[in-house]
Design a protein around this motif. Structure first.
Motif, short mmCIF file in Angstrom:
data_model
loop_
_atom_site.label_atom_id
_atom_site.label_comp_id
_atom_site.label_asym_id
_atom_site.label_seq_id
_atom_site.Cartn_x
_atom_site.Cartn_y
_atom_site.Cartn_z
N ALA A 83 -19.21 8.35 36.90
CA ALA A 83 -20.16 8.44 38.00
C ALA A 83 -21.02 9.69 37.89
CB ALA A 83 -19.41 8.44 39.33
N GLY A 84 -22.22 9.59 38.43
CA GLY A 84 -23.08 10.75 38.53
C GLY A 84 -22.84 11.48 39.85
N PRO A 85 -23.50 12.62 40.06
CA PRO A 85 -23.28 13.41 41.28
C PRO A 85 -23.53 12.62 42.58
CG PRO A 85 -24.52 14.68 39.68
CD PRO A 85 -24.41 13.29 39.13
N GLN A 86 -24.57 11.82 42.62
CA GLN A 86 -24.87 11.07 43.85
C GLN A 86 -23.80 10.02 44.12
OE1 GLN A 86 -27.33 11.76 46.13
NE2 GLN A 86 -26.09 10.35 47.34
N GLN A 87 -23.35 9.36 43.07
CA GLN A 87 -22.31 8.35 43.21
C GLN A 87 -21.00 9.01 43.68
OE1 GLN A 87 -21.85 6.11 39.61
NE2 GLN A 87 -21.18 4.28 40.68
N ARG A 88 -20.67 10.19 43.15
CA ARG A 88 -19.47 10.91 43.58
C ARG A 88 -19.58 11.27 45.06
NH1 ARG A 88 -20.19 13.84 38.44
NH2 ARG A 88 -18.68 12.96 36.99
N SER A 89 -20.74 11.77 45.46
CA SER A 89 -20.95 12.12 46.87
C SER A 89 -20.80 10.90 47.77
CB SER A 89 -22.35 12.74 47.07
OG SER A 89 -22.44 13.97 46.42
N ASP A 90 -21.38 9.79 47.37
CA ASP A 90 -21.30 8.56 48.16
C ASP A 90 -19.86 8.08 48.29
OD1 ASP A 90 -24.05 8.64 48.42
OD2 ASP A 90 -24.42 7.07 46.92
N THR A 91 -19.11 8.14 47.21
CA THR A 91 -17.70 7.72 47.23
C THR A 91 -16.89 8.59 48.17
OG1 THR A 91 -17.85 6.83 44.99
CG2 THR A 91 -15.65 7.34 45.83
N ILE A 92 -17.08 9.89 48.08
CA ILE A 92 -16.34 10.82 48.96
C ILE A 92 -16.74 10.60 50.41
CG2 ILE A 92 -16.11 13.26 49.60
CD1 ILE A 92 -15.98 13.86 46.56
N ARG A 93 -18.03 10.46 50.67
CA ARG A 93 -18.51 10.24 52.04
C ARG A 93 -17.90 8.96 52.63
NH1 ARG A 93 -23.71 9.89 51.14
NH2 ARG A 93 -23.84 12.08 50.62
N LYS A 94 -17.86 7.91 51.83
CA LYS A 94 -17.29 6.64 52.28
C LYS A 94 -15.79 6.77 52.52
CE LYS A 94 -16.69 1.84 50.94
NZ LYS A 94 -16.75 0.87 49.87
N SER A 95 -15.07 7.44 51.62
CA SER A 95 -13.63 7.62 51.77
C SER A 95 -13.29 8.43 53.01
CB SER A 95 -13.03 8.30 50.54
OG SER A 95 -13.11 7.45 49.42
N VAL A 96 -14.02 9.52 53.25
CA VAL A 96 -13.77 10.35 54.42
C VAL A 96 -14.08 9.56 55.70
CG1 VAL A 96 -14.58 12.41 55.68
CG2 VAL A 96 -14.04 12.56 53.24
N ALA A 97 -15.14 8.77 55.69
CA ALA A 97 -15.45 7.94 56.86
C ALA A 97 -14.32 6.94 57.12
CB ALA A 97 -16.78 7.21 56.65
N GLU A 98 -13.76 6.35 56.06
CA GLU A 98 -12.63 5.43 56.23
C GLU A 98 -11.43 6.15 56.83
OE1 GLU A 98 -11.74 3.71 52.44
OE2 GLU A 98 -13.62 2.61 52.35
N VAL A 99 -11.14 7.34 56.30
CA VAL A 99 -9.99 8.11 56.79
C VAL A 99 -10.16 8.43 58.27
CG1 VAL A 99 -8.75 10.30 56.60
CG2 VAL A 99 -9.42 9.07 54.53
N LEU A 100 -11.32 8.92 58.65
CA LEU A 100 -11.53 9.35 60.04
C LEU A 100 -11.91 8.20 60.97
CD1 LEU A 100 -13.15 12.81 59.38
CD2 LEU A 100 -11.01 12.38 60.59
N SER A 101 -11.96 6.98 60.45
CA SER A 101 -12.31 5.83 61.31
C SER A 101 -11.27 5.61 62.42
CB SER A 101 -12.47 4.56 60.47
OG SER A 101 -11.22 4.16 59.93
N SER A 102 -10.07 6.08 62.24
CA SER A 102 -9.02 5.89 63.27
C SER A 102 -8.84 7.12 64.17
CB SER A 102 -7.70 5.52 62.61
OG SER A 102 -7.27 6.57 61.76
N TYR A 103 -9.79 8.06 64.12
CA TYR A 103 -9.75 9.21 65.01
C TYR A 103 -10.87 9.11 66.03
CZ TYR A 103 -9.26 13.75 67.02
OH TYR A 103 -9.05 14.74 67.92
N PRO A 104 -10.61 9.40 67.29
CA PRO A 104 -9.31 9.70 67.87
C PRO A 104 -8.48 8.43 68.01
CG PRO A 104 -10.96 9.67 69.60
CD PRO A 104 -11.69 9.45 68.29
N PRO A 105 -7.14 8.58 68.00
CA PRO A 105 -6.29 7.40 68.13
C PRO A 105 -6.46 6.77 69.51
CG PRO A 105 -4.97 9.40 68.17
CD PRO A 105 -6.37 9.82 67.89
N HIS A 106 -6.28 5.49 69.58
CA HIS A 106 -6.46 4.77 70.85
C HIS A 106 -5.13 4.47 71.47
CE1 HIS A 106 -10.58 4.48 69.69
NE2 HIS A 106 -10.28 3.78 68.62
#
Length: 188
Positions: free
Chosen positions: A165-188
């Protein structure tokens, strides 16, 4: 290898890697905590920890991308960085964990039969291949700023193809992964 066997192997590999591209985030939290009371956050030092602690994995660029993605996601959830000199309600610790994994793929030629001599029946042979790949996990821990106890943790995995991957693709992957991780915050 015959053409039908190659097609079957290619299809199997595509399905395997497609299914492994992203995994559902796994989250846990302390149900006795009042998450509505958390309003500010700060990164705990070190901001990003690596497992394994390998210089081929450790990167200031990865840390910058994770910092940015976590900041954006916490901001979207109404949390603000703690003002300089003040104690944050939440301390944020992040992890970048890379595991080597293997998957075995078994392929068989299709069952041909009929006129030109093959019979309908068991395949003549099977072929087993082992596929090696890396899985990167982003884990985010939120600790109570007053008592230092872990109050929330979540992680998500994805196939690590950062070498391709290039730098933009790495950034996009990390951004997507972090969004997935924090999708359950705050807990309901």
């Amino acid at each position: 290898m015959t053409l039908p066997a190659r097609i079957a192997l290619t299809l199997s590999l595509s399905l395997l890697l497609g299914a492994c591209q992203a995994y559902r985030p796994v989250a846990d939290y302390d149900a006795s905590r009042d998450f509505a009371g958390y309003r500010t956050w700060a990164f705990k030092d070190p901001v990003l920890q690596y497992r394994p602690d390998d210089p081929r994995i450790r990167s200031d660029l990865t840390e910058q991308r994770i910092r940015q993605a976590v900041s954006e996601q916490l901001d979207q959830r109404g949390l603000r960085p703690a003002p300089a000199g003040s104690k944050a309600d939440l301390d944020v610790q992040t992890w970048w964990i890379v595991d080597n994994r293997q998957q075995q793929i078994v392929s068989q030629p299709p069952l041909w039969g009929g006129y030109w001599g093959g019979g309908w029946g068991a395949p003549i042979y099977t072929e087993t291949r082992t596929i090696d790949y890396k899985v990167a996990t982003v884990q985010i821990d939120l600790l109570d700023g007053r008592d230092g106890k872990l109050v929330w943790r979540a992680s998500a995995e994805h196939i690590d193809n950062s070498g391709d991957a290039g730098p933009q693709q790495r950034s996009d992957t990390i951004r997507k992964s972090v969004a997935e991780v924090l999708s359950s915050y705050p807990p309901h």
